[in-house]
Scaffold this active site. Structure first.
Site, PDB file in Angstrom:
ATOM      1  N   GLY A  84       0.766  -1.237   0.000  1.00  0.00           N
ATOM      2  CA  GLY A  84       0.000   0.000   0.000  1.00  0.00           C
ATOM      3  C   GLY A  84       0.793   1.281   0.000  1.00  0.00           C
ATOM      4  CD1 TRP A  86       4.523   3.074  -4.718  1.00  0.00           C
ATOM      5  CD2 TRP A  86       3.754   3.146  -6.809  1.00  0.00           C
ATOM      6  NE1 TRP A  86       5.605   3.058  -5.564  1.00  0.00           N
ATOM      7  CE2 TRP A  86       5.168   3.090  -6.844  1.00  0.00           C
ATOM      8  CE3 TRP A  86       3.056   3.178  -8.009  1.00  0.00           C
ATOM      9  CZ2 TRP A  86       5.887   3.098  -8.035  1.00  0.00           C
ATOM     10  CZ3 TRP A  86       3.773   3.181  -9.207  1.00  0.00           C
ATOM     11  CH2 TRP A  86       5.170   3.145  -9.218  1.00  0.00           C
ATOM     12  CG  ASP A 111      -2.336  -7.113  -4.311  1.00  0.00           C
ATOM     13  OD1 ASP A 111      -1.322  -6.434  -4.548  1.00  0.00           O
ATOM     14  OD2 ASP A 111      -2.293  -8.348  -4.142  1.00  0.00           O
ATOM     15  CG  ASP A 127      -6.401 -11.699 -11.912  1.00  0.00           C
ATOM     16  OD1 ASP A 127      -5.770 -10.748 -12.415  1.00  0.00           O
ATOM     17  OD2 ASP A 127      -6.246 -12.880 -12.280  1.00  0.00           O
ATOM     18  CG  ASP A 151       6.289  -0.609  -7.484  1.00  0.00           C
ATOM     19  OD1 ASP A 151       7.140  -0.564  -8.385  1.00  0.00           O
ATOM     20  OD2 ASP A 151       6.586  -0.651  -6.278  1.00  0.00           O
ATOM     21  CE  LYS A 191       8.916  -2.598  -9.459  1.00  0.00           C
ATOM     22  NZ  LYS A 191       8.928  -3.596  -8.362  1.00  0.00           N
TER      23      LYS A 191
END
Length: 242
Positions: A84, A86, A111, A127, A151, A191
């Site tokens: 958590g 971000w 998540d 998902d 990320d 990322k």
């Protein structure tokens, strides 16, 4: 957690004695190295001191300090959000907790695993690759997103090429999701890893965004292949363009 606009983070020039793990009992060499790196990482210490759930919060803080996309009132979706860090940055900078009216942001942390509740953030155990996930998220968000963050990192196999392909595939899936949920002019930040397959991703992003660039924040370890791609100015394409 301190105000992210005034976050000090690791203090420049601060000297600290290096901590070494004295015993490797029941630990592999790689585990000992990881533990030593954590114990001596100034961003880990800063995150504990300033109340962030992860050192990666400083990566997003640095990127936003330079490019200023987390504006008050923005609607944010953070993919692979746990633990958590971000989301914490997004809540503060969009004023999701303390804003009013059009200046109050909205943050959703998505998540597959469990993530502890966070004031100002809606946590969805989901998902994002599931059919209909984009519509469910937009319904909770109250419309399209202004920003999609990721990320995420796929579980490592230890095989460098395989791990690179996995994380790039995950990033491409996040791009597809962003195209479905972003509003016109929106931002995507995710990322990626250096390693030879970035061109396909950049081509995909340039089809949908006005500006695409790579960013390597200082909080990203120098010896790591990770970096971030920042795409801004989302353009919704017509069916003919697609």
């Amino acid at each position: 957690m301190s105000d992210s606009k005034n976050t000090k983070g690791p203090i420049a020039g601060e000297r600290k004695l290096r901590v070494r793990v004295k015993t490797a009992k029941k630990k592999t060499v790689s585990q000992v190295r990881w533990l030593e790196r954590q114990l001596n990482d100034p961003y880990v210490a800063a995150a504990k001191r300033e109340g962030y759930r992860s050192r990666s919060a400083y990566k997003l803080l640095e990127i936003d300090d330079k490019f200023h996309f987390l504006k008050p009132g923005a609607r944010v979706v953070d993919l692979g959000a746990a633990p958590g860090g971000w989301c914490q940055v997004s809540v503060t900078r969009t004023h999701a907790l303390d804003g009013r009216g059009a200046k109050q942001g909205r943050v959703i942390g998505v998540d597959m695993g469990n993530m502890a509740e966070l004031p100002g953030c809606t946590v969805m155990k989901l998902d994002f690759l599931e059919e209909g996930a984009d519509d469910r998220i937009k319904e909770v968000l109250g419309g399209e997103a202004d920003i999609v963050l990721s990320d995420m990192a796929a579980h490592a196999t230890g095989h460098k090429q395989t791990d690179h392909l996995k994380i790039m595939a995950l990033c491409e899936a996040a791009v597809d999701f962003a195209v479905d949920v972003l509003s016109e002019g929106g931002t995507f930040c995710a990322k990626v890893l250096r390693g030879g397959t970035e061109n396909e991703l950049l081509t995909l992003l340039k089809r949908h965004f006005q500006s695409v660039r790579h960013v390597k924040p200082k909080a990203s370890r120098a010896d790591s292949a990770e970096m971030y791609v920042l795409a801004q100015g989302f353009r919704r394409q017509s069916e003919d363009e697609e």
